[in-house]
Design a protein around this motif. Structure first.
Motif, PDB file in Angstrom:
ATOM      1  N   UNK A   1      -7.289  11.994 -22.744  1.00 27.31           N
ATOM      2  CA  UNK A   1      -7.281  10.184 -21.870  1.00 27.31           C
ATOM      3  C   UNK A   1      -5.602   9.352 -22.179  1.00 27.31           C
ATOM      4  N   UNK A   2      -5.530   9.658 -23.770  1.00 26.05           N
ATOM      5  CA  UNK A   2      -3.973   9.033 -24.515  1.00 26.05           C
ATOM      6  C   UNK A   2      -2.725   9.853 -23.513  1.00 26.05           C
ATOM      7  N   UNK A   3      -2.782  11.009 -23.488  1.00 20.60           N
ATOM      8  CA  UNK A   3      -1.790  11.668 -22.218  1.00 20.60           C
ATOM      9  C   UNK A   3      -1.627  10.926 -21.074  1.00 20.60           C
ATOM     10  N   UNK A   4      -3.323  10.475 -20.186  1.00 20.98           N
ATOM     11  CA  UNK A   4      -2.960   9.940 -19.076  1.00 20.98           C
ATOM     12  C   UNK A   4      -2.595   8.450 -18.822  1.00 20.98           C
ATOM     13  N   UNK A   5      -3.031   7.641 -20.055  1.00 20.99           N
ATOM     14  CA  UNK A   5      -2.639   6.431 -20.061  1.00 20.99           C
ATOM     15  C   UNK A   5      -0.617   6.372 -20.869  1.00 20.99           C
ATOM     16  N   UNK A   6      -0.448   7.636 -21.195  1.00 23.24           N
ATOM     17  CA  UNK A   6       0.854   6.986 -21.628  1.00 23.24           C
ATOM     18  C   UNK A   6       1.617   7.460 -19.703  1.00 23.24           C
ATOM     19  N   UNK A   7       0.947   8.793 -19.988  1.00 24.55           N
ATOM     20  CA  UNK A   7       1.456   9.394 -18.044  1.00 24.55           C
ATOM     21  C   UNK A   7       1.671   7.526 -17.346  1.00 24.55           C
ATOM     22  N   UNK A   8       0.927   6.633 -17.307  1.00 26.07           N
ATOM     23  CA  UNK A   8       0.493   5.609 -16.424  1.00 26.07           C
ATOM     24  C   UNK A   8       1.136   3.906 -17.174  1.00 26.07           C
ATOM     25  N   UNK A   9       1.832   4.098 -18.128  1.00 23.08           N
ATOM     26  CA  UNK A   9       2.714   2.925 -19.300  1.00 23.08           C
ATOM     27  C   UNK A   9       3.920   3.563 -18.405  1.00 23.08           C
ATOM     28  N   UNK A  10       4.174   4.634 -17.841  1.00 17.89           N
ATOM     29  CA  UNK A  10       5.568   5.362 -17.475  1.00 17.89           C
ATOM     30  C   UNK A  10       5.703   4.672 -15.956  1.00 17.89           C
ATOM     31  N   UNK A  11       4.485   5.095 -15.336  1.00 21.25           N
ATOM     32  CA  UNK A  11       4.528   4.933 -14.282  1.00 21.25           C
ATOM     33  C   UNK A  11       4.558   3.590 -14.132  1.00 21.25           C
ATOM     34  N   UNK A  12       4.617   2.976 -14.857  1.00 18.77           N
ATOM     35  CA  UNK A  12       4.401   1.268 -14.283  1.00 18.77           C
ATOM     36  C   UNK A  12       5.762   1.445 -14.438  1.00 18.77           C
ATOM     37  N   UNK A  13       6.305   1.937 -15.333  1.00 20.64           N
ATOM     38  CA  UNK A  13       8.100   1.548 -16.121  1.00 20.64           C
ATOM     39  C   UNK A  13       8.830   1.509 -14.866  1.00 20.64           C
ATOM     40  N   UNK A  14       8.715   2.665 -14.494  1.00 27.78           N
ATOM     41  CA  UNK A  14       9.195   3.643 -12.751  1.00 27.78           C
ATOM     42  C   UNK A  14       8.659   3.234 -11.152  1.00 27.78           C
ATOM     43  N   UNK A  15       7.513   1.881 -11.354  1.00 25.30           N
ATOM     44  CA  UNK A  15       6.494   1.621 -10.130  1.00 25.30           C
ATOM     45  C   UNK A  15       6.824   2.613  -9.179  1.00 25.30           C
ATOM     46  N   UNK A  16       5.942   3.409  -9.648  1.00 30.83           N
ATOM     47  CA  UNK A  16       5.261   4.355  -8.878  1.00 30.83           C
ATOM     48  C   UNK A  16       4.232   4.266  -8.179  1.00 30.83           C
ATOM     49  N   UNK A  17       3.895   5.139  -6.497  1.00 34.61           N
ATOM     50  CA  UNK A  17       3.991   4.341  -5.817  1.00 34.61           C
ATOM     51  C   UNK A  17       2.097   5.401  -5.693  1.00 34.61           C
ATOM     52  N   UNK A  18       1.167   5.189  -5.104  1.00 39.44           N
ATOM     53  CA  UNK A  18      -0.433   5.728  -5.523  1.00 39.44           C
ATOM     54  C   UNK A  18      -0.136   7.177  -5.120  1.00 39.44           C
ATOM     55  N   UNK A  19       1.052   7.312  -3.787  1.00 37.64           N
ATOM     56  CA  UNK A  19       0.353   9.152  -3.946  1.00 37.64           C
ATOM     57  C   UNK A  19       0.841   9.339  -4.915  1.00 37.64           C
ATOM     58  N   UNK A  20       2.017   9.332  -4.671  1.00 33.13           N
ATOM     59  CA  UNK A  20       3.030  10.368  -5.789  1.00 33.13           C
ATOM     60  C   UNK A  20       2.650  10.014  -7.222  1.00 33.13           C
ATOM     61  N   UNK A  21       2.284   9.038  -7.426  1.00 37.40           N
ATOM     62  CA  UNK A  21       1.077   9.200  -8.939  1.00 37.40           C
ATOM     63  C   UNK A  21       0.345  10.401  -9.074  1.00 37.40           C
ATOM     64  N   UNK A  22      -0.328  10.161  -8.162  1.00 39.73           N
ATOM     65  CA  UNK A  22      -1.419  11.286  -8.143  1.00 39.73           C
ATOM     66  C   UNK A  22      -1.048  12.822  -7.763  1.00 39.73           C
TER      67      UNK A  22
END
Length: 441
Positions: free
Chosen positions: A37-58
């Motif tokens: 879960x910590x890894x998923x959270x860290x990935x999410x923070x990077x996605x927020x930084x990059x403004x990653x769209x939902x399909x690409x995030x998946x």
């Protein structure tokens, strides 16, 4: 002396809780389920930084989880390989030359190595990886075990990255820039930023469990019409009426499930982005809450995370295929043009066509998969977005949460009800197929 020993013991417990590593006397230390879960959270923070769209995030989540799961499957015969299960998944042989590694540590490192290479700002994950390894050293991991675990992780990650590269996403940049169709009833960019269409060619990406993006076709949307006695106009009026005086509870629900990485704030001088996670990140956060509450072993949790992540990617692919085929107008555009030019939805309208509701599809898919693992009446408190300023909400089942996530899009004024209802049906079908393919013994 007794007081000093007790203090040392308490300090060790705090270190364990912080790092996610457990050290047992006379036993090798182990990485806990919480670290996934910590890894998923860290990935999410990077996605927020990059403004990653939902399909690409998946897409990022699915391959990172597959890397972690591959390590588990190669070392635990209770979990089957994805070769022959997922589309084009290679037969990945275990490297016997690498010995003395920790399976759980290798699995999370494989996730991190994959995410670092796939996410645009993935290098930001290196600091977390180093922190994780440092905490493991402090708790008794041998340097050789750490080094071998990382070598193993890199070897698996390289193969997963090659698999990811073959999914055709990298070809999308060669397609012509998408131009909105200038026709009544079709989607068009909405205020305040009038952002361009997101991932109009995502249906060309290789599916994982589905045989194609059209395996579970949605029924056609209610046909667009400006006639005041038509079915479409009734849908339009329902959104308009709801949006005029939205009950406070409906506003709370809409905000809780917003998960719009494109949300912006216009103060009249500057347009600023607001920090929000993707819907896939929200459901993977729920996955972590459920695994922790149920006390799932690391290997079991890795399987559950991977099942949900694979479902997310396939659900987005089939949903996006329908979105750009039906290409239906958003409530905001239609209401302003045909009923009330001053009407504003509770939520900002995302930059892509309306039908199907993406939240409905991926929520139903995720809830179906999680119900398979945890049962129909698994109650939990969803605190995923507390870090983003939203209070937790409690649910008696994953299906209840999926239903609320779906209807939140109506409360928010960004989807018509047929997109929500049919999205739930399609998402449920995707989830059932993922369970059938990935988890049959």
């Amino acid at each position: 002396m007794r007081k000093i020993n007790r203090s040392i013991y308490l300090i060790m417990l705090l270190m364990i809780e912080f790092s996610g590593c457990i050290s047992h006397p006379k036993q090798p230390p182990a990485v806990t389920t919480q670290v996934i879960g910590q890894v998923i959270t860290q990935m999410t923070e990077v996605m927020i930084h990059d403004i990653t769209n939902p399909p690409l995030a998946a897409r990022f989540f699915s391959y990172a989880c597959l890397a972690g799961y591959e390590v588990v499957a190669q070392n635990n015969p209770a979990f089957k390989s994805m070769h022959g299960v997922l589309t084009d998944y290679p037969n990945l042989k275990k490297q016997d030359s690498i010995q003395q590694y920790d399976v759980s540590l290798s699995a999370v490192l494989a996730m991190l190595q994959t995410a670092q290479k796939m996410q645009p700002s993935g290098k930001l994950l290196a600091a977390y990886e180093q922190q994780l390894l440092d905490s493991c050293r402090q708790l008794g991991y041998d340097d050789a075990v750490i080094s071998n675990s990382k070598r193993y992780a890199i070897a698996v990650s390289k193969k997963i990255l090659a698999y990811a590269k073959s999914d055709r996403y990298n070809m999308i940049s060669n397609y012509p820039r998408y131009t909105p169709i200038d026709r009544e009833g079709c989607w068009y960019p909405t205020p305040p930023a009038f952002l361009p269409a997101v991932e109009p060619y995502f249906n060309t990406v290789r599916t994982l469990a589905l045989d194609s993006c059209t395996q579970f076709p949605a029924p056609p949307p209610v046909a667009f019409s400006t006639g005041k006695k038509t079915a479409f106009y009734k849908l339009l009026l329902a959104n308009y009426t709801e949006g005029k005086q939205v009950p406070e509870e409906h506003r709370i629900i809409a905000a809780f499930w917003d998960c719009n990485p494109f949300a912006i704030q216009d103060d009249g001088h500057l347009i600023l982005s607001r920090k929000k996670i993707s819907p896939g990140a929200h459901w993977l956060g729920i996955t972590g809450i459920a695994c922790e509450k149920a006390g799932k072993h690391f290997d079991d949790a890795m399987q559950i995370y991977t099942s949900v992540a694979v479902g997310l990617l396939d659900a987005f692919i089939c949903c996006w295929d329908e979105k750009y085929r039906s290409n239906r107008i958003r409530p905001e555009t239609a209401i302003r043009k045909y009923i009330d030019p001053q009407w504003v939805p509770v939520l900002q309208t995302p930059p892509f066509p309306e039908y199907l509701s993406g939240h409905s599809v991926i929520s139903a898919c995720s809830a179906t998969i999680l119900t398979h693992f945890f049962g129909n009446n698994f109650s939990y408190t969803d605190s995923v977005e507390v870090a983003y300023g939203l209070p937790p909400r409690s649910f008696t089942s994953f299906q209840q949460a999926a239903q609320e996530a779906a209807i939140s899009r109506f409360y928010g004024g960004i989807h018509f009800m047929d997109a929500i209802d049919n999205g739930l049906v399609v998402g449920g079908k995707v989830g059932k197929l993922v369970i059938q393919k990935l988890n049959s013994k």
